[in-house]
Design a protein around this motif. Structure first.
Motif, mmCIF file in Angstrom:
data_model
loop_
_atom_site.group_PDB
_atom_site.id
_atom_site.type_symbol
_atom_site.label_atom_id
_atom_site.label_comp_id
_atom_site.label_asym_id
_atom_site.label_seq_id
_atom_site.Cartn_x
_atom_site.Cartn_y
_atom_site.Cartn_z
ATOM 1 N N ARG A 194 2.474 6.706 8.111
ATOM 2 C CA ARG A 194 3.409 5.973 8.988
ATOM 3 C C ARG A 194 4.863 6.188 8.634
ATOM 4 N NH1 ARG A 194 2.228 2.336 13.518
ATOM 5 N NH2 ARG A 194 0.173 3.231 13.711
ATOM 6 N N TRP A 195 5.130 6.161 7.315
ATOM 7 C CA TRP A 195 6.531 6.117 6.897
ATOM 8 C C TRP A 195 6.919 7.289 6.010
ATOM 9 C CZ3 TRP A 195 4.315 0.921 5.231
ATOM 10 C CH2 TRP A 195 4.245 0.043 6.320
ATOM 11 N N ASP A 196 5.983 8.234 5.834
ATOM 12 C CA ASP A 196 6.277 9.380 4.989
ATOM 13 C C ASP A 196 6.684 8.919 3.578
ATOM 14 O OD1 ASP A 196 6.357 12.046 4.603
ATOM 15 O OD2 ASP A 196 8.412 12.318 5.333
ATOM 16 N N TRP A 197 6.031 7.886 3.135
ATOM 17 C CA TRP A 197 6.348 7.272 1.836
ATOM 18 C C TRP A 197 5.177 7.557 0.891
ATOM 19 C CZ3 TRP A 197 5.946 1.235 1.016
ATOM 20 C CH2 TRP A 197 6.275 0.917 -0.299
ATOM 21 N N THR A 198 5.482 8.214 -0.216
ATOM 22 C CA THR A 198 4.430 8.553 -1.170
ATOM 23 C C THR A 198 4.287 7.429 -2.191
ATOM 24 O OG1 THR A 198 5.000 10.862 -0.897
ATOM 25 C CG2 THR A 198 3.645 10.305 -2.814
ATOM 26 N N ILE A 199 3.127 6.807 -2.173
ATOM 27 C CA ILE A 199 2.829 5.735 -3.134
ATOM 28 C C ILE A 199 1.728 6.240 -4.048
ATOM 29 C CG2 ILE A 199 1.838 3.416 -3.392
ATOM 30 C CD1 ILE A 199 2.920 2.647 -0.701
ATOM 31 N N ASP A 200 1.869 6.012 -5.344
ATOM 32 C CA ASP A 200 0.779 6.303 -6.278
ATOM 33 C C ASP A 200 -0.183 5.110 -6.205
ATOM 34 O OD1 ASP A 200 -0.905 6.485 -8.419
ATOM 35 O OD2 ASP A 200 0.676 6.306 -9.941
ATOM 36 N N PRO A 201 -1.435 5.330 -5.752
ATOM 37 C CA PRO A 201 -2.353 4.182 -5.603
ATOM 38 C C PRO A 201 -2.509 3.395 -6.902
ATOM 39 C CG PRO A 201 -3.312 6.164 -4.643
ATOM 40 C CD PRO A 201 -2.053 6.591 -5.338
ATOM 41 N N GLY A 202 -2.321 4.066 -8.024
ATOM 42 C CA GLY A 202 -2.426 3.373 -9.314
ATOM 43 C C GLY A 202 -1.233 2.466 -9.596
ATOM 44 N N SER A 203 -0.208 2.534 -8.775
ATOM 45 C CA SER A 203 0.983 1.687 -8.974
ATOM 46 C C SER A 203 0.994 0.515 -8.010
ATOM 47 C CB SER A 203 2.250 2.515 -8.748
ATOM 48 O OG SER A 203 2.283 3.579 -9.636
ATOM 49 N N VAL A 204 -0.178 0.207 -7.461
ATOM 50 C CA VAL A 204 -0.278 -0.912 -6.527
ATOM 51 C C VAL A 204 -1.057 -2.040 -7.214
ATOM 52 C CG1 VAL A 204 -1.216 -1.676 -4.302
ATOM 53 C CG2 VAL A 204 -0.234 0.624 -4.520
ATOM 54 N N ALA A 205 -0.397 -3.182 -7.364
ATOM 55 C CA ALA A 205 -1.091 -4.359 -7.908
ATOM 56 C C ALA A 205 -1.439 -5.276 -6.743
ATOM 57 C CB ALA A 205 -0.188 -5.082 -8.899
ATOM 58 N N VAL A 206 -2.412 -6.139 -6.953
ATOM 59 C CA VAL A 206 -2.879 -6.972 -5.861
ATOM 60 C C VAL A 206 -2.479 -8.427 -6.119
ATOM 61 C CG1 VAL A 206 -5.126 -7.319 -6.937
ATOM 62 C CG2 VAL A 206 -4.919 -7.534 -4.482
ATOM 63 N N TYR B 246 -16.688 -13.077 -5.004
ATOM 64 C CA TYR B 246 -15.329 -12.708 -5.405
ATOM 65 C C TYR B 246 -15.013 -11.291 -4.946
ATOM 66 C CZ TYR B 246 -15.101 -16.826 -8.380
ATOM 67 O OH TYR B 246 -15.072 -18.112 -8.835
ATOM 68 N N GLY B 247 -13.745 -11.071 -4.647
ATOM 69 C CA GLY B 247 -13.337 -9.751 -4.180
ATOM 70 C C GLY B 247 -12.897 -8.852 -5.323
ATOM 71 N N VAL B 248 -12.866 -7.571 -5.034
ATOM 72 C CA VAL B 248 -12.275 -6.622 -5.969
ATOM 73 C C VAL B 248 -11.446 -5.641 -5.140
ATOM 74 C CG1 VAL B 248 -14.372 -5.190 -6.010
ATOM 75 C CG2 VAL B 248 -12.684 -4.965 -7.833
ATOM 76 N N ALA B 249 -10.189 -5.463 -5.544
ATOM 77 C CA ALA B 249 -9.283 -4.672 -4.709
ATOM 78 C C ALA B 249 -9.161 -3.226 -5.173
ATOM 79 C CB ALA B 249 -7.903 -5.316 -4.712
ATOM 80 N N GLU B 250 -9.394 -2.999 -6.471
ATOM 81 C CA GLU B 250 -9.175 -1.646 -6.988
ATOM 82 C C GLU B 250 -10.455 -0.822 -6.878
ATOM 83 O OE1 GLU B 250 -8.677 -4.375 -8.951
ATOM 84 O OE2 GLU B 250 -6.545 -4.455 -9.371
ATOM 85 N N PRO B 251 -10.385 0.433 -6.543
ATOM 86 C CA PRO B 251 -9.154 1.172 -6.213
ATOM 87 C C PRO B 251 -8.863 1.236 -4.711
ATOM 88 C CG PRO B 251 -10.961 2.728 -6.429
ATOM 89 C CD PRO B 251 -11.552 1.347 -6.626
#
Ligand code: PLP
Length: 386
Positions: A82-94, A64-69
């Motif tokens: 690439r896009w100068d877009w700031t994403i909080d890694p903690g706000s990414v769900a898989v 099984y995989g695990v995506a976080e973090p």
């Protein structure tokens, strides 16, 4: 990369070897047909991706995989560069893939009987996803202009939003027409969504595939968007990983982070382990390969323009700003189902009608292949049109 290591160039194998692939694209049609259909490319894997997958096989690392973090971090770094877009890694769900992600995200915001707006012609499964959450489908079709091609129709969107739908499913860049929506269009969309209280689900799966001449605007970078929208990303189109199953859902505000907390807890277990490790490698080390791929696709787009001009001059098209998909208006050929006409001469294309209103008498051609295969396909298509 050391100085004597050869460049990691995207390549396409000869047709005989491609035919040994067992993916749906290569198994749907007889061997004498060129499949320019399903949105996957024929390019070989980027070396950094190949390396992590080889290593995993070597270790029998197939659990099984695990995506976080790692997934959130890798996407955030890539999006920043690439896009100068700031994403909080903690706000990414898989999620398993973008299709599954859209359905799960719609369920967070849409009650059965609510309506969801889409803009056809658009990726064929959109209506099915809306039905899957028991919502009513409302269409705000793209607008067509002979000089400018297909664009979001802000008047049609306003009329649709006035009916108080729960959500709008945006496709940015837009499959099949290849449009990269402009910052101004996206700002106007956000303004309408705020006025009529519509959640926007932005399918940005083709974002890494914006071709020279255009620039991608992540919806969540548009002022006001983060409070009312979530975005869906995946490495699957650009690095050709669709069978490995991994996608990301991005929130950009506390409101949307709280909404994503309501996703089913075990969604994270439904991803592909190879999908996660390949995606992390793609976002982290796959940039140079992607740049070469974009140059190749740009060349293929020019080649297609020349081949269409010389072989099928009555076919009308607006070269896409993104994707490896060309949306061809075959009205002038006079056949109500041009895809049948081309298939009878050994080229499989997606029928335009499957993308909804406005798609009739069109075909979608996948040019994510070699110059040799594209040339052969256009030669066959020219015979079909005679
Ligand atoms: C706009 C768009 N969304 C979603 C998908 C499907 O993505 P996935 O394989 O991650 O479900 C595709 C595939 O072509 C697509 O073009």
């Amino acid at each position: 990369m050391s100085i004597d290591e050869p460049l990691d160039v995207p390549t396409v194998d000869p047709i005989e070897r491609l035919r040994e692939r067992r993916s749906a694209k290569w198994r749907t049609h007889p061997a004498d047909v060129l499949p320019l259909t399903v949105a996957e490319t024929d390019f070989n894997l980027a070396r950094p991706i190949r390396a992590v997958l080889d290593r995993a096989l070597d270790l029998s690392d197939v659990g099984y995989g695990v995506a976080e973090p790692e997934l959130g971090r890798a996407l955030a770094d890539f999006a920043g560069r690439r896009w100068d877009w700031t994403i909080d890694p903690g706000s990414v769900a898989v999620a398993t893939d973008v299709s599954t992600a859209v359905v799960h995200v719609l369920r967070l915001f849409v009650r059965p009987g609510d309506s969801v707006v889409i803009s056809p012609p658009v990726y064929a499964p959109f209506p099915g996803w809306v039905r899957e959450v028991d919502a009513r489908l409302v269409e705000a079709p793209l607008r067509y202009d002979e000089a400018d091609g297909w664009r979001l129709d802000l008047d049609a969107l306003e009329a649709a939003f006035a009916g108080r739908p729960a959500a709008y499913l945006l496709c940015n860049p837009h499959n099949p027409v290849g449009r990269v929506h402009s910052p101004e269009e996206l700002a106007a969309l956000v303004e309408l969504a705020a006025r009529y209280d519509v959640t926007v689900v932005s399918d940005e799966i083709h974002a890494p595939l914006v071709l020279p001449g255009a620039q991608f605007t992540p919806l969540l970078t548009v002022p006001g968007a983060a409070d009312l929208a979530v975005s869906l990303h995946s490495a699957s189109k650009a690095w050709n990983l669709a069978g490995l199953k991994c996608a990301a859902i991005v929130a950009g505000s506390d409101r949307m982070r709280a909404a994503l907390d309501e996703l089913p807890a075990d969604l994270r277990w439904r991803i592909g382990h190879f999908g996660v490790i390949a995606t992390v490698a793609a976002y982290t080390d796959g940039g140079p390969w992607l740049d070469l791929l974009l140059a190749d696709l740009d060349a293929r787009r020019s080649q297609l323009a020349t081949l269409l001009r010389d072989n099928l001059p009555s076919v009308n098209w607006h070269p896409p700003e993104a994707t490896f998909l060309a949306w061809l208006d075959c009205q002038a050929l006079g056949d109500p189902s041009p895809q049948e006409q081309f298939l009878s001469h050994g080229v499989a294309l997606e029928p335009g009608a499957s993308f909804g209103a406005g798609g009739e008498r069109h075909v979608r051609l996948n040019f994510g292949t070699s110059a040799t295969i594209l040339e052969e396909a256009l030669t066959r298509m020219a015979h079909a049109a005679k």
